[in-house]
Design a protein around this motif. Structure first.
Motif, PDB file in Angstrom:
ATOM      1  N   ILE A   1     -15.592  26.020  -7.365  1.00  0.00           N
ATOM      2  CA  ILE A   1     -14.201  26.454  -7.229  1.00  0.00           C
ATOM      3  C   ILE A   1     -13.292  25.288  -6.858  1.00  0.00           C
ATOM      4  O   ILE A   1     -12.235  25.097  -7.458  1.00  0.00           O
ATOM      5  N   VAL A   2     -13.705  24.484  -5.894  1.00  0.00           N
ATOM      6  CA  VAL A   2     -12.865  23.369  -5.441  1.00  0.00           C
ATOM      7  C   VAL A   2     -12.683  22.323  -6.538  1.00  0.00           C
ATOM      8  O   VAL A   2     -11.559  21.859  -6.792  1.00  0.00           O
ATOM      9  N   PHE A   3     -13.769  21.955  -7.212  1.00  0.00           N
ATOM     10  CA  PHE A   3     -13.658  20.952  -8.283  1.00  0.00           C
ATOM     11  C   PHE A   3     -12.806  21.465  -9.436  1.00  0.00           C
ATOM     12  O   PHE A   3     -12.045  20.705 -10.030  1.00  0.00           O
ATOM     13  N   THR A   4     -12.912  22.752  -9.767  1.00  0.00           N
ATOM     14  CA  THR A   4     -12.104  23.322 -10.844  1.00  0.00           C
ATOM     15  C   THR A   4     -10.629  23.312 -10.483  1.00  0.00           C
ATOM     16  O   THR A   4      -9.780  22.928 -11.305  1.00  0.00           O
ATOM     17  N   ILE A   5     -10.300  23.703  -9.260  1.00  0.00           N
ATOM     18  CA  ILE A   5      -8.901  23.709  -8.829  1.00  0.00           C
ATOM     19  C   ILE A   5      -8.334  22.296  -8.807  1.00  0.00           C
ATOM     20  O   ILE A   5      -7.209  22.054  -9.275  1.00  0.00           O
ATOM     21  N   LEU A   6      -9.095  21.340  -8.279  1.00  0.00           N
ATOM     22  CA  LEU A   6      -8.607  19.960  -8.237  1.00  0.00           C
ATOM     23  C   LEU A   6      -8.398  19.389  -9.637  1.00  0.00           C
ATOM     24  O   LEU A   6      -7.412  18.679  -9.887  1.00  0.00           O
ATOM     25  N   ALA A   7      -9.308  19.696 -10.556  1.00  0.00           N
ATOM     26  CA  ALA A   7      -9.154  19.206 -11.929  1.00  0.00           C
ATOM     27  C   ALA A   7      -7.943  19.834 -12.597  1.00  0.00           C
ATOM     28  O   ALA A   7      -7.187  19.150 -13.307  1.00  0.00           O
ATOM     29  N   PHE A   8      -7.720  21.120 -12.371  1.00  0.00           N
ATOM     30  CA  PHE A   8      -6.567  21.787 -12.969  1.00  0.00           C
ATOM     31  C   PHE A   8      -5.263  21.220 -12.422  1.00  0.00           C
ATOM     32  O   PHE A   8      -4.325  20.945 -13.183  1.00  0.00           O
ATOM     33  N   LEU A   9      -5.200  21.032 -11.112  1.00  0.00           N
ATOM     34  CA  LEU A   9      -3.969  20.498 -10.512  1.00  0.00           C
ATOM     35  C   LEU A   9      -3.702  19.068 -10.966  1.00  0.00           C
ATOM     36  O   LEU A   9      -2.562  18.704 -11.262  1.00  0.00           O
ATOM     37  N   GLY A  10      -4.743  18.256 -11.035  1.00  0.00           N
ATOM     38  CA  GLY A  10      -4.567  16.871 -11.468  1.00  0.00           C
ATOM     39  C   GLY A  10      -4.136  16.765 -12.918  1.00  0.00           C
ATOM     40  O   GLY A  10      -3.241  15.983 -13.259  1.00  0.00           O
ATOM     41  N   SER A  11      -4.752  17.550 -13.779  1.00  0.00           N
ATOM     42  CA  SER A  11      -4.380  17.480 -15.190  1.00  0.00           C
ATOM     43  C   SER A  11      -3.012  18.098 -15.440  1.00  0.00           C
ATOM     44  O   SER A  11      -2.250  17.625 -16.297  1.00  0.00           O
ATOM     45  N   SER A  12      -2.657  19.132 -14.690  1.00  0.00           N
ATOM     46  CA  SER A  12      -1.309  19.706 -14.812  1.00  0.00           C
ATOM     47  C   SER A  12      -0.253  18.708 -14.378  1.00  0.00           C
ATOM     48  O   SER A  12       0.813  18.611 -14.994  1.00  0.00           O
ATOM     49  N   ALA A  13      -0.537  17.958 -13.323  1.00  0.00           N
ATOM     50  CA  ALA A  13       0.410  16.943 -12.865  1.00  0.00           C
ATOM     51  C   ALA A  13       0.575  15.846 -13.916  1.00  0.00           C
ATOM     52  O   ALA A  13       1.679  15.327 -14.112  1.00  0.00           O
ATOM     53  N   ALA A  14      -0.497  15.509 -14.614  1.00  0.00           N
ATOM     54  CA  ALA A  14      -0.404  14.493 -15.669  1.00  0.00           C
ATOM     55  C   ALA A  14       0.458  14.989 -16.824  1.00  0.00           C
ATOM     56  O   ALA A  14       1.240  14.227 -17.405  1.00  0.00           O
ATOM     57  N   ILE A  15       0.333  16.252 -17.161  1.00  0.00           N
ATOM     58  CA  ILE A  15       1.140  16.822 -18.249  1.00  0.00           C
ATOM     59  C   ILE A  15       2.599  16.922 -17.828  1.00  0.00           C
ATOM     60  O   ILE A  15       3.507  16.599 -18.600  1.00  0.00           O
ATOM     61  N   ILE A  16       2.855  17.366 -16.619  1.00  0.00           N
ATOM     62  CA  ILE A  16       4.238  17.483 -16.136  1.00  0.00           C
ATOM     63  C   ILE A  16       4.896  16.117 -16.062  1.00  0.00           C
ATOM     64  O   ILE A  16       6.086  15.970 -16.347  1.00  0.00           O
ATOM     65  N   GLY A  17       4.113  15.105 -15.726  1.00  0.00           N
ATOM     66  CA  GLY A  17       4.640  13.745 -15.651  1.00  0.00           C
ATOM     67  C   GLY A  17       4.936  13.133 -17.012  1.00  0.00           C
ATOM     68  O   GLY A  17       5.442  12.019 -17.091  1.00  0.00           O
ATOM     69  N   GLY A  18       4.609  13.834 -18.072  1.00  0.00           N
ATOM     70  CA  GLY A  18       4.931  13.351 -19.406  1.00  0.00           C
ATOM     71  C   GLY A  18       3.829  12.570 -20.080  1.00  0.00           C
ATOM     72  O   GLY A  18       4.009  12.072 -21.182  1.00  0.00           O
ATOM     73  N   GLY A  19       2.702  12.480 -19.467  1.00  0.00           N
ATOM     74  CA  GLY A  19       1.603  11.724 -20.059  1.00  0.00           C
ATOM     75  C   GLY A  19       0.549  12.647 -20.622  1.00  0.00           C
ATOM     76  O   GLY A  19       0.803  13.798 -20.971  1.00  0.00           O
ATOM     77  N   GLY A  20      -0.612  12.128 -20.727  1.00  0.00           N
ATOM     78  CA  GLY A  20      -1.744  12.900 -21.210  1.00  0.00           C
ATOM     79  C   GLY A  20      -3.021  12.333 -20.627  1.00  0.00           C
ATOM     80  O   GLY A  20      -2.990  11.434 -19.784  1.00  0.00           O
ATOM     81  N   MET A  21      -4.133  12.848 -21.096  1.00  0.00           N
ATOM     82  CA  MET A  21      -5.424  12.368 -20.632  1.00  0.00           C
ATOM     83  C   MET A  21      -6.129  11.664 -21.794  1.00  0.00           C
ATOM     84  O   MET A  21      -6.036  12.102 -22.931  1.00  0.00           O
ATOM     85  N   ARG A  22      -6.831  10.599 -21.480  1.00  0.00           N
ATOM     86  CA  ARG A  22      -7.558   9.869 -22.510  1.00  0.00           C
ATOM     87  C   ARG A  22      -9.056  10.149 -22.384  1.00  0.00           C
ATOM     88  O   ARG A  22      -9.624  10.050 -21.309  1.00  0.00           O
ATOM     89  N   PHE A  23      -9.655  10.496 -23.515  1.00  0.00           N
ATOM     90  CA  PHE A  23     -11.094  10.694 -23.613  1.00  0.00           C
ATOM     91  C   PHE A  23     -11.612   9.737 -24.670  1.00  0.00           C
ATOM     92  O   PHE A  23     -11.357   9.923 -25.861  1.00  0.00           O
ATOM     93  N   ASN A  24     -12.325   8.704 -24.253  1.00  0.00           N
ATOM     94  CA  ASN A  24     -12.864   7.685 -25.162  1.00  0.00           C
ATOM     95  C   ASN A  24     -11.780   7.098 -26.069  1.00  0.00           C
ATOM     96  O   ASN A  24     -11.977   6.907 -27.272  1.00  0.00           O
TER      97      ASN A  24
END
Length: 95
Positions: free
Chosen positions: A31-54
């Protein structure tokens, strides 16, 4: 003769306390890891960026859910290690 001290591992029991604690630890870590991942990735999207995978840029909700699923998987693995430790404590406390 000195009196026996009671330690953290009470012998003579069935070890069910440690087994229950292991499952609670696993559930909590997922539960904790899922919530932290969701909040972190949402903050990246709100900030106008994205996530890089390879080297591939993933944006939008697809990226948020991909990172959230990865966080849940990492939480499962972390919880699995904790579960094994608590199962070992349960076995040791059976005496």
């Amino acid at each position: 003769m000195a009196p026996r001290r009671k330690g953290i591992l009470q012998t003579g029991g069935d070890g069910s306390h440690w087994a229950r604690m292991g499952w609670k630890f696993m559930r909590g870590s997922i539960i904790v890891f899922t919530i932290l991942a969701f909040l972190g990735s949402s903050a990246a999207i709100i900030g106008g960026g994205g996530m890089r995978f390879n080297g591939t840029l993933v944006t939008g909700w697809w990226g948020v859910w991909a990172v959230t699923a990865g966080g849940a998987a990492v939480g499962f693995l972390f919880g699995l290690i904790g579960l094994l430790i608590f199962k070992t404590l349960a076995t040791a406390s059976k005496g």
